[in-house]
Design a protein around this motif. Structure first.
Motif, short mmCIF file in Angstrom:
data_model
loop_
_atom_site.label_atom_id
_atom_site.label_comp_id
_atom_site.label_asym_id
_atom_site.label_seq_id
_atom_site.Cartn_x
_atom_site.Cartn_y
_atom_site.Cartn_z
N PHE A 76 -18.94 -14.51 13.86
CA PHE A 76 -19.11 -13.39 14.79
C PHE A 76 -20.47 -12.79 14.51
O PHE A 76 -20.70 -12.22 13.43
CB PHE A 76 -18.01 -12.35 14.62
N THR A 77 -21.39 -12.89 15.46
CA THR A 77 -22.78 -12.52 15.19
C THR A 77 -23.05 -11.03 15.30
O THR A 77 -24.07 -10.55 14.80
CB THR A 77 -23.71 -13.25 16.16
N ALA A 78 -22.17 -10.28 16.00
CA ALA A 78 -22.38 -8.86 16.33
C ALA A 78 -23.53 -8.67 17.30
O ALA A 78 -23.88 -7.54 17.63
CB ALA A 78 -22.60 -8.00 15.08
N SER A 79 -24.11 -9.76 17.80
CA SER A 79 -25.10 -9.68 18.87
C SER A 79 -24.37 -9.72 20.21
O SER A 79 -23.21 -10.15 20.29
CB SER A 79 -26.08 -10.85 18.77
N ASP A 80 -25.06 -9.30 21.25
CA ASP A 80 -24.45 -9.37 22.57
C ASP A 80 -24.37 -10.81 23.06
O ASP A 80 -23.42 -11.19 23.74
CB ASP A 80 -25.24 -8.51 23.55
N ASP A 94 -27.66 -11.64 5.31
CA ASP A 94 -26.64 -10.75 4.74
C ASP A 94 -25.36 -10.97 5.52
O ASP A 94 -25.29 -10.64 6.72
CB ASP A 94 -27.04 -9.28 4.88
N PHE A 95 -24.33 -11.53 4.89
CA PHE A 95 -23.08 -11.73 5.62
C PHE A 95 -21.90 -11.82 4.66
O PHE A 95 -22.06 -11.97 3.44
CB PHE A 95 -23.15 -12.97 6.51
N ALA A 96 -20.71 -11.66 5.25
CA ALA A 96 -19.46 -11.73 4.49
C ALA A 96 -18.58 -12.82 5.09
O ALA A 96 -18.55 -12.99 6.31
CB ALA A 96 -18.74 -10.39 4.53
N LEU A 122 -11.81 -4.44 18.52
CA LEU A 122 -12.23 -4.92 17.20
C LEU A 122 -13.68 -5.36 17.18
O LEU A 122 -14.42 -5.05 16.23
CB LEU A 122 -11.32 -6.06 16.74
N ALA A 123 -14.12 -6.06 18.22
CA ALA A 123 -15.52 -6.51 18.24
C ALA A 123 -16.47 -5.33 18.19
O ALA A 123 -17.49 -5.36 17.48
CB ALA A 123 -15.78 -7.36 19.49
N ASP A 124 -16.14 -4.26 18.91
CA ASP A 124 -16.99 -3.07 18.87
C ASP A 124 -16.91 -2.38 17.51
O ASP A 124 -17.91 -1.86 17.01
CB ASP A 124 -16.57 -2.09 19.97
N ALA A 125 -15.71 -2.37 16.91
CA ALA A 125 -15.57 -1.75 15.59
C ALA A 125 -16.46 -2.45 14.58
O ALA A 125 -17.13 -1.81 13.76
CB ALA A 125 -14.11 -1.80 15.14
N VAL A 126 -16.49 -3.79 14.62
CA VAL A 126 -17.36 -4.54 13.70
C VAL A 126 -18.82 -4.22 13.98
O VAL A 126 -19.61 -4.02 13.05
CB VAL A 126 -17.09 -6.06 13.82
N ASP A 129 -14.57 -23.97 5.86
CA ASP A 129 -13.15 -24.22 6.14
C ASP A 129 -12.61 -23.30 7.23
O ASP A 129 -11.51 -22.75 7.12
CB ASP A 129 -12.35 -24.07 4.85
N ARG A 130 -13.41 -23.12 8.29
CA ARG A 130 -13.01 -22.35 9.49
C ARG A 130 -12.78 -20.87 9.20
O ARG A 130 -12.14 -20.15 9.97
CB ARG A 130 -11.77 -22.94 10.16
N ARG A 131 -13.31 -20.37 8.10
CA ARG A 131 -13.17 -18.95 7.82
C ARG A 131 -14.09 -18.13 8.72
O ARG A 131 -15.08 -18.64 9.27
CB ARG A 131 -13.47 -18.68 6.35
N LEU A 132 -13.76 -16.85 8.83
CA LEU A 132 -14.54 -15.93 9.65
C LEU A 132 -15.78 -15.46 8.89
O LEU A 132 -15.68 -15.07 7.73
CB LEU A 132 -13.69 -14.72 10.05
N VAL A 133 -16.92 -15.46 9.56
CA VAL A 133 -18.16 -14.92 9.01
C VAL A 133 -18.60 -13.75 9.89
O VAL A 133 -18.64 -13.87 11.12
CB VAL A 133 -19.27 -15.98 8.96
N VAL A 134 -18.92 -12.63 9.27
CA VAL A 134 -19.42 -11.45 9.99
C VAL A 134 -20.69 -10.97 9.29
O VAL A 134 -20.92 -11.28 8.12
CB VAL A 134 -18.37 -10.32 10.03
N PRO A 135 -21.53 -10.22 9.98
CA PRO A 135 -22.67 -9.61 9.28
C PRO A 135 -22.18 -8.77 8.11
O PRO A 135 -21.07 -8.21 8.15
CB PRO A 135 -23.32 -8.73 10.36
N GLY A 136 -22.99 -8.67 7.09
CA GLY A 136 -22.62 -7.81 5.97
C GLY A 136 -22.39 -6.40 6.44
O GLY A 136 -23.15 -5.85 7.25
N PHE A 137 -21.32 -5.79 5.97
CA PHE A 137 -21.02 -4.42 6.37
C PHE A 137 -22.04 -3.47 5.76
O PHE A 137 -22.50 -3.64 4.64
CB PHE A 137 -19.61 -4.03 5.92
#
Length: 549
Positions: A12-16, A505-507, A474-478, A54-62
């Protein structure tokens, strides 16, 4: 510098656009590609390390856009009382802590709630009944008041003759004797300064290391400290020195400016912040602005409201507008970001008045000032906030239904129906940055997102949602906890999204709440945290196995 391709992921890139990808290529401390596996592997090049997620979720670092770093580390070493919901339980925990460390010179606790105490009225005698032989200091959950026993009052030298400080009060009984409660600046000036004087550099260093480890284990790659001072600055400089000049997370700080009642002294604090903003400016540690606390909190009826509380009381602002204007104007003229704690609607109105004054004095430009908390804010002021480009810095965890009852009872009217109105702010065009305000609340990012997306409790699922109309997708919350939080500290072009050219920077999270539903956030765990291309945290095999079990 190493090149790494992270593949087989849900990114999830958090980009539009693109919002989703399946792989990330990193070269050194930067992202060089985000997309499908073939293009990412090509961008990484021959010889790159390949990590299968292994198909885990990646998001920008909080980015925890409002926290208190040294205090958080200290709190992690104190008796936790948030889930002690009766006086008997509070007293039992204090007795147990005293028995576990009988040689300690004082007993420190944190996180108690007013509605866990009979009539919401703590007294020194209640603590004396549990521990009387050493001073006891208990910070409230919101860290705007401190409950102490008789030994602590004696250690502090507080008597009936001790005056109330500007912006605070000493609780007193019917005979005028101190009753064990210290509110707002009385807690800061009497308790916090006293305990800081007792602590050593080694104590603060240990607190910093606890904070860094705790944040990295929960996917946080950057923070904004909202009450930095000389001791905190020195502690983080030492932490960087221990690591050869870098830190494992990015720290942006706002210098705390207290209202002394003297304009020259107030402006001198701003000048110190200006000096530090020039001298402390690196990738890892930067002074961005100043922090002013305009009022207290609703739970203790110390937030400044336009209309009285249910009991008929109200609170004056800690910074009246006449005192605030010159300080905000001076900080603004110097290019500092101004962050103002304003929980009540009267306080947020004063904050906006001061910012409008600064614009009139200094001219129009991109400022990126902030108001912190905004728990109850007038609708007209939400429109003003958006028009002025002021960031609304808010904490979903403070809206947890499990701690809502006392908040609502203090207002006692329809105002409680508009608490924490996140969607009103975004609908008006305002920028919303999420944070935790640790240690006033748990520091973990994922439960914070759960409350944001559901308005349900992360502490006790028996409570119904708290005004679900204000929940955000949720997408907006992230995004609010990553991209917009980076924007709040003028770093949206550096980090906060996953895109080529930005910081790596990511989690990595063990499960995907976008697919499994919001409730899975309460069971999810961060298994890897990457900061500037370096893995700063990785769950061991046992932890990772338990996380997905």
């Amino acid at each position: 510098m190493s090149r790494v391709a992270y593949v087989n992921a849900r990114v999830f890139t958090a980009s539009d656009a693109p919002e989703w990808a399946e792989a990330i290529a990193v070269d050194g401390d930067r992202i060089v590609a985000v997309g499908d596996a073939s293009e990412v592997l090509a961008a990484a090049g021959l010889g790159a390390e390949v990590v299968d997620l292994d198909r885990r979720l990646v998001v920008p670092g909080f980015v925890d856009a409002h926290t208190h770093l040294v205090m958080m580390g200290e709190a992690l070493g104190r008796v936790g009382l948030t889930d002690a919901r009766t006086l008997d339980e509070i007293q039992a925990r204090l007795r147990a802590a005293r028995a576990a460390d009988p040689d300690a010179p004082r007993l420190l606790g944190r996180g108690w709630l007013f509605d866990s105490v009979p009539d919401g009225a703590p007294t020194a005698a209640m603590l004396d009944a549990a521990v009387a032989d050493v001073p006891v200091y208990l910070d409230a959950n919101d860290y705007h008041s401190c409950w102490v026993n008789s030994a602590a009052l004696a250690e502090l030298g507080i008597t009936r003759e001790t005056p109330d400080p500007i912006g605070g009060s000493i609780g007193r009984d019917a005979d005028g004797e101190p009753n064990g409660m210290l509110f707002e600046t009385a807690a800061q000036q009497h308790v916090w300064e006293h305990l800081a004087a007792q602590a050593t550099d080694e104590d603060r260093d240990a607190a910093v290391e606890r904070t860094l480890a705790a944040y990295l284990a929960t996917g946080v790659t950057g923070v904004v400290d909202m009450a930095f001072d000389e001791l905190g600055l020195a502690a983080f400089r030492r932490a960087a020195e221990r690591r050869g000049g870098r830190l494992p997370i990015r720290v942006v700080a706002h210098w705390f400016v207290a209202n002394t009642g003297d304009e020259a002294a107030n402006l001198a604090q701003v000048e110190r912040a200006v000096e530090l903003a020039r001298d402390v400016d690196s990738t890892w540690l930067r002074i961005a602005g100043v922090k002013l606390v305009l009022d207290g909190v609703i739970d203790a009826c110390t937030a400044a409201m336009r209309h009285p509380y249910a009991d008929g009381s109200n609170a004056d602002p800690i910074w009246p507008l006449d005192a605030l204007k010159p300080v905000v104007a001076a900080a603004d003229a110097a290019g500092l970001q101004v962050a103002m704690h304003a929980i009540g609607d009267a306080a947020s109105g004063i904050a906006l008045d001061a910012l409008e004054h600064a614009i009139a004095v200094n001219g129009d430009r991109d400022r990126r000032h902030r108001i912190e908390h905004l728990e109850y804010v007038d609708r007209a002021d939400i429109a003003r906030l958006a028009k002025l480009g002021v960031v609304a810095s808010m904490q979903p965890v403070h809206a947890d239904p499990a701690i809502w009852a006392n908040w609502a009872a203090m207002l006692g009217d329809e105002r409680a129906d508009r608490g924490f109105p996140w969607t009103e702010i975004t609908d008006a065009g305002g920028v919303l940055a999420f944070s935790t305000d640790a240690p006033t609340a748990p520091h973990e990012a994922l439960p914070n997102l759960y409350i944001a997306a559901t308005r349900r409790s992360a502490l006790d699922d028996s409570f119904p949602p708290n005004h679900a109309e204000y929940a955000v997708p949720l997408a907006d919350a992230v995004r609010h906890a990553t991209r917009d939080a980076a924007y709040s500290c003028r770093e949206e072009h550096v980090r906060g999204q996953l895109a080529a050219g930005l910081a790596a920077d990511f989690a990595v999270i063990d499960r995907d709440p976008f697919a499994l539903g919001d409730a899975s956030l309460l069971e999810a765990h961060v298994v890897r945290t990457v900061v500037a291309g370096r893995t700063e945290y990785e769950a061991d095999a046992g932890e990772a196995e338990r996380a997905v079990a």
